[in-house]
Structure formats: C-alpha cells, structure tokens
Design an enzyme around this catalytic site. Structure first.
Site, PDB file in Angstrom:
ATOM      1  N   ARG A  48       0.825  -1.195   0.000  1.00 18.24           N
ATOM      2  CA  ARG A  48       0.000   0.000   0.000  1.00 18.24           C
ATOM      3  C   ARG A  48       0.870   1.259   0.000  1.00 18.24           C
ATOM      4  O   ARG A  48       0.539   2.252  -0.593  1.00 18.24           O
ATOM      5  CB  ARG A  48      -0.911  -0.009   1.238  1.00 18.24           C
ATOM      6  CG  ARG A  48      -2.374   0.185   0.879  1.00 18.24           C
ATOM      7  CD  ARG A  48      -3.284  -0.366   1.966  1.00 18.24           C
ATOM      8  NE  ARG A  48      -3.520  -1.791   1.764  1.00 18.24           N
ATOM      9  CZ  ARG A  48      -4.307  -2.520   2.538  1.00 18.24           C
ATOM     10  NH1 ARG A  48      -4.922  -1.990   3.581  1.00 18.24           N
ATOM     11  NH2 ARG A  48      -4.496  -3.793   2.267  1.00 18.24           N
ATOM     12  N   GLY A 135      -4.272 -22.680   8.993  1.00 16.74           N
ATOM     13  CA  GLY A 135      -2.863 -22.374   8.720  1.00 16.74           C
ATOM     14  C   GLY A 135      -2.129 -23.448   7.955  1.00 16.74           C
ATOM     15  O   GLY A 135      -2.463 -23.758   6.812  1.00 16.74           O
ATOM     16  N   LYS A 206     -14.322 -20.013   8.474  1.00 20.10           N
ATOM     17  CA  LYS A 206     -13.665 -21.291   8.178  1.00 20.10           C
ATOM     18  C   LYS A 206     -14.682 -22.430   8.104  1.00 20.10           C
ATOM     19  O   LYS A 206     -14.556 -23.340   7.290  1.00 20.10           O
ATOM     20  CB  LYS A 206     -12.593 -21.561   9.230  1.00 20.10           C
ATOM     21  CG  LYS A 206     -11.446 -20.551   9.131  1.00 20.10           C
ATOM     22  CD  LYS A 206     -10.589 -20.517  10.385  1.00 20.10           C
ATOM     23  CE  LYS A 206      -9.448 -19.520  10.257  1.00 20.10           C
ATOM     24  NZ  LYS A 206      -8.740 -19.302  11.533  1.00 20.10           N
TER      25      LYS A 206
END
Lengths: 428, 428
Positions: A48, A135, A206
């Site tokens: 950014r 993960g 999730k």
C-alpha cells in the site's frame, strides 16, 4: 522438466506471511522449479505504501504500489492483503484474465467463494486457498481430493488459535475469561480488538469454507449459526472438567438425511476425544466419513511461516497444473443439499441452573424436561454456602428447538433462580 | 462436465477392500462421475478362482480369471491383489499401455516404486498408492503436494496397527508381549503368522514410501534399518511408563545436513507427545517441516472400508486428471540425498542394566559413558529382592556407533550382570 515454462508470479501484500512467501520464492527457486515443472519468477510485490518499513533482505526493486499493473503481467497471483476490498477486486481481475490465484483470505472466500470459483472455471484459471483454514494444516485438499471418493458426514474443527489458547488456559489455570484474554493479548495470541476471534466470526468463515468443500455445495459465512466464547465462565470450565469434559470452540459442518447444518459454538468435548488433546494455539480438524471413519488433522493454525507453507503448497500445485498443460476443473457443486435451520438440528445440552435448595425442586425440573420430550442423561447437584444450590444437567439428543424451549420453561420455574449456562456437547 | 468421457476401470482382487471398492464404483457411479468429470465404468473384477466364495451382492458376470485380458481393455486399473507377483507384472503391463494404476500394495511400491513411477512417466500414465500407507489417512498426498513448497525434516509414524494394538495393550494392562499377541490374534488384530507386523517389516515398507515422497528421492524397503517389537518386555513398558514415556513402534524418515536416514524401531515417546495419544489399532503420522512446523495426521490404519476410501480418493484424482486432458508428471526425484549408515545417525538411548548392588558400580558405569563421549541425562536405580539392582539410564544425543559401543563396553563390565534392554527415545 524444469525450465520449460516460466511463470510470472505477483505477490499482493508483504506482511509476515507475504515476506516469508517472497523469501521462499527467491531462495528456493531451483527446487520449486524442479518440483513444479515450471519456473516461478517473482515479478513484484504490491504494497500500500512504499515508505512503510519492509523486510530489508528482499530486493527493494520488487516493491510497487501498482497492484493492478502487476496483476496485468502475472500468470499466478498470490493475494495476502486480507480484508474484502481491494483484495476481492484484485482476485477477480486476475481470474478474469486467466491468471491463477492463491489466497489465504478466509473472510473473502467464505463470503464470495462460489462467485470466484465460477469466475476461475469460466476463464480456465485455478483458485486455491489452503491457507485460509487452519494455517499450515493440509485440510482443504484432503477433504476435496483425498476424500473425494467417500461421503463426509461431519467436520468438526478447532480452527481458531486465539480462542483455543484462551479456553485451554482457563482449563489449565482456572482463571476467568477476561484475565486470560488480557494475558493472550499481552503474549500476542489475541488482537487488541479480539471480536473476530472471541465472537466466533473467524471460525464461522472457516466453517463455511469447510462445509462448502466437504458437501460439494455453497455455504456462505452469513449462513453459519455463530456463538463466541465471551460468556464461558470459570465455573463452566470447572464444572465441565469435573464431569470429564473440556470446553472447546468448535466449527461444525454436519450432514444429516434432511440437510446440512453449519455452526460455531463453545461445546463440551469428552477428555478422551482426540480434539480434547489440542492445547494452546494449535488447531485440529476432525473429519468423519462413511468409509474412512474418523480422521484428525493437527498442526499450527497461524503464524507467518506455517501459513507461508500452505500458500507455497498451493503455488506448486497451481504451477504443476499449468505445466501439465490443463487446469483441473475447480470443485464442482454436484448437489445443493438443504441448509437446515439451526432449530432443526439435533444436539445435546449441558445446562447449569441456580436453584432453590428445597424439596420438590428436582421433580419440578424433571417434569419440565419430560413435557418438552427431552430426556436427561445425568444430573448432578452441588450445594455451596455462597452460591447456593447448583444443578448441572446433561441431556440426551434433542432438537435445538426442543432444548431451547426447555431452557425457556426452566427459567420460568419458581424453583429456578437463574440459568447459569447452556452449552452443547459434541463428539461421542 | 460429467458424461463427456467414460473411463473403463478394471479391478484386480476382490478381498475386503476390493469388494468395498466395487460396491462404491457401482452404487455411487453418478456422484463419482460428477466429482471426476468422467464416468467410471467397472468393466470387470479379476480373481484367482471363480469358484471361491464371493460377495453375492456384486454382479457375478463381472468376475473373471483373465486379469491380462481385463487390463488390455482398461483405462484405469485398481490392483488389490497384494504380494509381489503377479501384481507387479500386472501393474507394469497396465502402465506400459498408458493405463493409470491405483494400488495399495506397500511391499511392491516400497521395493519397486521408482521403477514403476518411471514406467508411468514414460507412458503418460498415473500411478497412485495412498492406500499403501496408513489406510484411510490422507498422508501421501499432503506430503507430496500440500508440503511441496516446504522442506520436510522428519516424518515419524505409527503406521502398523497390529503393533500399536499390542504395545498399547501392554501399556494399559501390564501384560507380557506373548499374552497380548495371542489376544490380538484371537481378536483378529494380528495374523496367525505375525512376523511381517511384529518384526517391523510392514512398517519398514511404509517408511521407505514415506521417505521417498518426503525427500524427493528413492528409498527401498531393503535400505530401512528395521527392528521389531518382539523383544519389548513388560518390564520395559513399566519402567518407561514410570519415567513418563510410552513405547511405540515408529517408522522414521529423517533428513540431516549429511544425508537422510530411514529406520523402524520401538522407541520411547514422552506421554505429552501427540503420538503418545494414539491408542489401539489406530495409525498416526507426525511430520516436521521447516515452515509448517509440527503436523499430525491421525485415523484408521487398516480395514476394508477405510482402505477403500483411500483407493477411491486416488481413483477420483486419476479420473480428474484424465478428464482434464493431461496427466500430472509423477513425483520428480529432484535430488538424491545420501542415505546415512545407521551407525552415523544421532539418537538417544534408554538402557536397562542388571547390576551388582555394591559400592563403586555407578562410578564404573559412568566412566564407560564418559570414555565413549556419551553424556547421561538421567539415571535411576531400583533394587528389588527378586530381580536385584536395576539401572535405567537415559542418554543425551549421540551417534548410534558411540551408543552401541558404549553398550558393548557396559556388557563387559564386571559390575554389570546383563543388559536388560536398549531402546531409543524419539520426539522431544
């Protein structure tokens, strides 16, 4: 095989995960080429703000603020910006021009996965997001691929490390939720604003992704019945422990005859269940399938390096498919099973009541259960000088509707001071 | 997508796994076609003897004794005969004509995997064998694919259900090996001739397959240092338990700077380690990778239905690739790391000694360790009226060679009656 093709890779975002992904792409280039059948050339890293502090070990000329320009040149785009926009717009732009996308953006996939998968299929591109759930643990691919010839009946996961750290610490030390949360924040296991974690929203995203893959359908995070852990008390944890249970925040996707249900809530899990042994910030996903039986996948649920491992697994998979010359079709939605109302699902309740210590109380309470067609598995009473008489009641299975109306009727009983807690029980 | 291609599937063998695979292919045909992007037509089941008792629910006209004839017509061959020949010959014939092969034949793959993989690559065919290791647990694909962008440093698995059942029962009941083996045989958990299981040979084949995939190399079962569990005594189990350990038969593939080592032996695992919680005939594989950290995969290691689930996952994967028009390259052997001599690997020993109960014994023993450069982590002595004085010594890490010569020198000591047991310790 290697060296025949060279794929241009654009990386969007350079936080902990992104920086590690960039390092792996640069340092392991030869090995990755050998494993993929195609070279992987990192052509740029979109950030950014060019002035922000960045990993000094990465070649500074790779950094740019022009994400769209980078995407326009890329064969493979790795999106690690997070958040809904501009991440969603960038992914759509990449897929629309036929570039394959790897992302760890669970919120985006949980809300717009179906749309983005369709876009990928339409343009012959691949979309992969193993890093979005649990993960480093390879869980999406085993569900989508390894179990593709089986019927998954239930997925039940500890998929949020922060809440597992908190509940595990409450279980181990007997401390209260607020104290443990403060400790988790001090240790970096919980964010300053912990709402997404402790409110169950991260787990709900999730759960939606797991349900969509396990049941070959489309479930959005908005369709997940979600309850967080903020109301779990030290007394709940202690009473559960005394009864041989531990409290875990579970993301559950379940298939029954009538339809599927997807939900997140804190639940009692028996100590002998494999999920009960998952401590600290670790994640684990328990899968029940008709033929495979019970499976469990365990590992680190977050962190820069573990998440980078999952991203890189997807990068190699995407590269292999491109090198082989034909992208695999993205997960087909072969059926659209009905999503059950939360009230229609079967579950078991564990109810804590503060009651008057006088004759006839147990009979009055048992009558309420009977009237609602809910049968009791066990009931234990504890009388404490300070807290008065407390009952802990474990029910047999019943519908959410029947159980909820039982609790409502109990509240109205003269003999009941108040309902201390209502929690579900999972995993037999 | 479905119905565009129709793949002819030949099944070789119709035991427990084969019969279940046949049922799934027939009953779930529509669903499998939707998930694969290609129809899967079971064209025949090759058996040795048509008169043998067979599953009456399967269409009898599918059975044949002409395996070569069936292979000649097939696009996909599922080999579930087991044993080296004719299974090896059939698989080679199928691959040579470009048909893809799914097998659960661990002994064959562990010995001839490299040769068969090369044959598959040469003819543009696929060879998959998820069912060969740890039954229903998706482990080979996560290792080969999900972790393809990471570096696996160690794989450590409980991959033989029979030996885990026996060791778990010894740990729980305190019974002796022979008694538990007899019970396991009575319950069907151990075969009449249990040599392949209790001798560690079955685990060695799986260790070779795991090592080959984890390290992108070729390891044959003949190269695996193998020790079984026949010499594990009730006293070993009790002493390990008292020290906070449980004894498990481990299949280990480890990568160090100098090379890789692949070995199978009973080892002490601390009770807090995830592998220690694997009970009964269950299997689990623990994987350490540089970025992913510690992962564990847990589930049923054997049985008709679980193994059929793994076979069918491979069948769908093969069909998807064929439907997509291009087979993926089979696992590339990018490097050939050196296989270390067993003597060169680092490990830790747990040594049980029967010693004279007299002054100076401990000093004499400690001197032997010092002379061999092996340092002691802990030593505990137990004096028993019947058994005399017993020492249990846990070492720090040292090479196998140093540890083995230490034990040899201890045996020669006047103060040592005999070495009761030598076992390694794994998982810190």
């Amino acid at each position: 095989m290697s060296g025949e093709k060279n794929l241009k890779v654009a990386l969007l975002g350079c936080g902990t995960v992104g920086a590690q992904v960039a390092r792996i792409l640069l340092e392991d280039a030869n090995e990755l080429a050998a494993r993929s059948g195609a070279g992987l050339q990192l052509i740029g890293i979109a950030v950014r703000n060019l002035d922000a502090k960045r990993d000094a070990a990465l070649p500074q000329e790779l950094f740019t603020t022009d994400a769209p320009g980078l995407i326009a040149q890329a064969d493979v785009v790795i999106e690690l910006l997070g958040g809904m926009e501009p991440a969603g717009e960038y992914i759509a732009a990449a897929l629309s021009k036929g570039a394959s996308v790897i992302t760890g953006n669970k919120a985006l996939i949980a809300l717009k996965g179906a749309e983005l998968n369709a876009l990928a299929s339409q343009h012959g591109a691949q979309l992969r997001y193993e890093a979005a759930v649990a993960g480093a643990i390879p869980i999406l691919r085993p569900i989508a691929d390894s179990l593709a010839g089986d019927h998954i009946t239930k997925v039940m996961g500890i998929v949020n490390g922060t809440t597992n750290f908190i509940l595990d610490a409450m279980d181990t030390t007997g401390a209260a939720f607020d104290d443990v949360l403060a400790e988790a924040q001090a240790l970096g296991y919980a964010e300053a604003d912990p709402t997404a974690d402790v409110g169950g929203h991260d787990a709900a995203a999730k759960a939606a992704i797991l349900a969509s893959l396990a049941f070959h359908t489309t479930v959005s995070s908005e369709q997940v019945s979600t309850q967080g852990i903020t109301e779990v008390t030290a007394a709940d944890v202690a009473a559960a422990s005394a009864a041989g249970y531990v409290i875990k925040l579970l993301a559950i996707a379940e298939r029954a005859e009538a339809g599927i249900s997807v939900r997140v809530y804190p639940a009692l899990v028996r100590r002998s269940h494999p999920l009960a042994t998952v401590h600290g910030a670790f994640n684990a996903v328990f899968v029940e399938a008709e033929n495979a039986g019970d499976l469990m996948f365990y590992g680190a649920g977050a962190g820069g390096n573990p998440t980078a491992s999952a991203v890189m697994g997807d990068v190699v998979a995407v590269a292999r498919q491109i090198a082989a010359g034909a992208p695999l079709p993205n997960g087909s939605v072969s059926q659209a099973p009905r999503l059950l109302d939360f009230e229609a699902i079967d579950t078991r309740y564990w109810i804590g009541l503060s009651v008057k210590d006088q004759p006839g109380v147990l009979a009055a309470i048992a009558t309420v259960f009977g009237e609602h067609g809910v049968s009791i598995e066990s009931m234990s009473q504890q009388v404490d000088a300070e807290a008065g008489a407390q009952l802990r009641i474990l029910t047999h299975q019943g519908t959410e509707a029947a159980l909820a109306s039982t609790v409502e009727a109990l509240t109205a009983l003269d003999a009941v001071h108040c309902v201390l807690s209502v929690m579900r029980v999972e995993g037999n």
